[in-house]
Write a protein that holds these residues in place. Structure first.
Motif, short mmCIF file in Angstrom:
data_model
loop_
_atom_site.label_atom_id
_atom_site.label_comp_id
_atom_site.label_asym_id
_atom_site.label_seq_id
_atom_site.Cartn_x
_atom_site.Cartn_y
_atom_site.Cartn_z
N PHE A 303 0.84 -1.19 0.00
CA PHE A 303 0.00 0.00 0.00
C PHE A 303 0.88 1.25 0.00
O PHE A 303 2.03 1.21 0.44
N PRO A 304 0.33 2.38 -0.46
CA PRO A 304 1.09 3.63 -0.36
C PRO A 304 1.38 3.95 1.11
O PRO A 304 0.59 3.61 1.99
N GLY A 305 2.49 4.59 1.37
CA GLY A 305 2.83 4.93 2.75
C GLY A 305 4.31 5.15 2.90
O GLY A 305 4.92 5.90 2.14
N ASP A 306 4.90 4.45 3.86
CA ASP A 306 6.32 4.67 4.12
C ASP A 306 7.22 3.62 3.48
O ASP A 306 8.44 3.75 3.52
N ARG A 307 6.61 2.56 2.88
CA ARG A 307 7.43 1.42 2.46
C ARG A 307 7.65 1.30 0.96
O ARG A 307 8.05 0.23 0.49
N MET A 308 7.43 2.33 0.19
CA MET A 308 7.54 2.19 -1.26
C MET A 308 8.92 1.68 -1.68
O MET A 308 9.04 0.70 -2.40
N ALA A 309 9.96 2.36 -1.23
CA ALA A 309 11.31 1.96 -1.60
C ALA A 309 11.65 0.58 -1.04
O ALA A 309 12.23 -0.25 -1.73
N TYR A 310 11.28 0.35 0.21
CA TYR A 310 11.51 -0.95 0.83
C TYR A 310 10.88 -2.06 0.01
O TYR A 310 11.51 -3.11 -0.24
N SER A 311 9.65 -1.87 -0.44
CA SER A 311 8.94 -2.90 -1.19
C SER A 311 9.52 -3.12 -2.56
O SER A 311 9.63 -4.25 -3.04
N VAL A 312 9.91 -2.04 -3.23
CA VAL A 312 10.55 -2.16 -4.54
C VAL A 312 11.86 -2.95 -4.40
O VAL A 312 12.16 -3.83 -5.21
N GLU A 313 12.62 -2.65 -3.38
CA GLU A 313 13.88 -3.36 -3.14
C GLU A 313 13.64 -4.84 -2.86
O GLU A 313 14.33 -5.72 -3.39
N LEU A 314 12.63 -5.12 -2.02
CA LEU A 314 12.33 -6.51 -1.67
C LEU A 314 11.86 -7.30 -2.89
O LEU A 314 12.33 -8.43 -3.15
N LEU A 315 10.95 -6.72 -3.65
CA LEU A 315 10.43 -7.40 -4.84
C LEU A 315 11.52 -7.60 -5.89
O LEU A 315 11.62 -8.66 -6.52
N ALA A 316 12.35 -6.59 -6.08
CA ALA A 316 13.41 -6.67 -7.08
C ALA A 316 14.39 -7.80 -6.75
O ALA A 316 14.85 -8.52 -7.65
N LYS A 317 14.70 -7.97 -5.48
CA LYS A 317 15.60 -9.06 -5.07
C LYS A 317 14.96 -10.42 -5.35
O LYS A 317 15.65 -11.38 -5.68
N GLY A 318 13.63 -10.48 -5.19
CA GLY A 318 12.93 -11.72 -5.49
C GLY A 318 12.83 -11.99 -6.98
O GLY A 318 12.97 -13.13 -7.42
N PHE A 319 12.61 -10.94 -7.77
CA PHE A 319 12.48 -11.09 -9.22
C PHE A 319 13.83 -11.38 -9.88
O PHE A 319 13.94 -12.22 -10.76
N HIS A 320 14.85 -10.62 -9.46
CA HIS A 320 16.17 -10.68 -10.08
C HIS A 320 17.26 -10.88 -9.03
O HIS A 320 18.07 -9.98 -8.80
N PRO A 321 17.28 -12.03 -8.40
CA PRO A 321 18.20 -12.26 -7.27
C PRO A 321 19.68 -12.14 -7.63
O PRO A 321 20.49 -11.80 -6.77
N THR A 322 20.04 -12.41 -8.88
CA THR A 322 21.46 -12.33 -9.25
C THR A 322 21.93 -10.90 -9.44
O THR A 322 23.13 -10.62 -9.36
N LEU A 323 20.98 -10.00 -9.69
CA LEU A 323 21.34 -8.60 -9.90
C LEU A 323 21.26 -7.77 -8.63
O LEU A 323 21.98 -6.78 -8.48
N LEU A 324 20.36 -8.17 -7.72
CA LEU A 324 20.20 -7.44 -6.47
C LEU A 324 20.33 -8.42 -5.31
O LEU A 324 19.46 -9.24 -5.05
N LYS A 325 21.43 -8.34 -4.63
CA LYS A 325 21.71 -9.25 -3.53
C LYS A 325 21.59 -8.52 -2.19
O LYS A 325 21.76 -7.32 -2.13
#
Length: 325
Positions: A303-325
């Motif tokens: 949801f919108p709020g304080d976690r936008m960057a946190y969530s993008v970082e978390l999802l990106a690590k899940g989607f592309h684990p070799t690029l974002l560790k």
């Protein structure tokens, strides 16, 4: 020897007294600053999604609906203003940096805020998602009659949530904190996008819960934006009629997702959802299920709020684990 002991005691007493006096003077200065802020408060008018919201005095007793919004208040240094929050049933607990302050926030209701609880709370301001308002929920006119101003959180874009945060900064005279918070969010999200530049987006199914189909989010949902920033593509981003809808298993199999984002909240549990996905005769045949390409995420994080960057970082690590560790 006795004189030396007396001297040490005397010096110790002076230090204690100075500490107390300094503490008192700091508290007095802080109270004076608050009093000055209240005395010089200028009336503010906001367009809150086609609703005019007029703030004539700084709110002192705030209700916050949604753990994402409660965390935002903590991030802006406003947790002491909150007299009650709701929807912790959608929470898996605050982020580590907010645990201490979040624990001090009183709970108004665990789930939906009720009319009785809100009216009797003594609140003068509400900031929260728009779910509980409307024909079958809280009546805005009645709240206004009871001295409760409402600023709704219903952002559907990054621009809208950044505007809400900026407005909160003005309402509570924390403009600098609000601006710094927004700048940090933008910088962190931009850093993820830079690392993922040129990557083919993964096809993503959002799984809230199952049944006759899968309750999932559409292209107009804020979560779809988070997924896109993280290097994914919501397989139902072409659905725009409602933010949430039930997709058929047949359509999900046809669209063949690469990964499944699973919402984690109280009921049904994350473990129950994964078990249900694996047991489904159709979903179990998907490669992403066979390879257990599951990415759990707390519901409050999408949801919108304080976690936008946190969530993008978390999802990106899940989607592309070799690029974002």
């Amino acid at each position: 020897m006795k004189k030396k002991k007396l001297l040490r005691c005397f010096l110790g007493l002076i230090i204690v007294l100075m500490t107390v006096l300094n503490g008192c003077s700091s508290k007095v200065a802080e109270n004076n600053a608050d009093a000055k802020s209240l005395a010089t408060y200028e009336k503010l008018t906001f367009n809150n999604y086609d609703r005019e919201v007029v703030i004539e005095a700084m709110p002192q007793k705030v209700l916050v609906f949604g753990p994402n919004n409660s965390e935002l208040f903590v991030a802006l240094g406003l947790s002491d203003k909150i007299i009650g929050n709701s929807y912790d049933n959608h929470s898996r607990g605050p982020l580590p940096e907010f645990v201490e302050d979040y624990a001090k926030i009183p709970e108004l209701t665990y789930a939906d805020p009720t009319r009785e609880a809100v009216i009797s709370s003594g609140a003068d301001f509400i900031y929260g998602n728009d779910w509980p308002f409307g024909k079958e929920g809280l009546d805005l006119a009645e709240l206004k009659e009871n001295g409760i101003n409402v600023y709704m959180e219903k952002a559907a874009t990054f621009e809208e949530i950044y505007q809400e945060i900026s407005d909160l900064g003005k309402i509570f005279h924390v403009e600098d904190k609000a601006a710094a918070f927004i700048a940090d969010q933008k910088a962190r999200i931009a850093a993820v996008e830079k690392k993922l530049a040129g990557q083919e987006p993964l096809k993503v199914l959002v799984y809230d819960f199952g049944g006759e189909g899968v309750f999932t989010c559409s292209g107009t949902n804020f979560e779809t934006l988070l997924i896109e920033k993280a290097g994914g593509k919501n397989i139902f981003d072409d659905q725009t009629e409602k933010q949430w809808f039930t997709a058929s298993y047949e359509e999900i199999i046809k669209r063949n997702p690469d990964v499944i984002v699973i919402h984690d909240y109280d009921v049904p549990s994350l473990e129950e959802k994964i078990k249900s996905i694996k047991a489904d005769p159709g979903l179990s045949k998907l490669d992403c299920v066979k390879n257990e390409r599951f990415i759990p995420i707390a519901l409050e994080s999408v949801f919108p709020g304080d976690r936008m960057a946190y969530s993008v970082e978390l999802l990106a690590k899940g989607f592309h684990p070799t690029l974002l560790k």
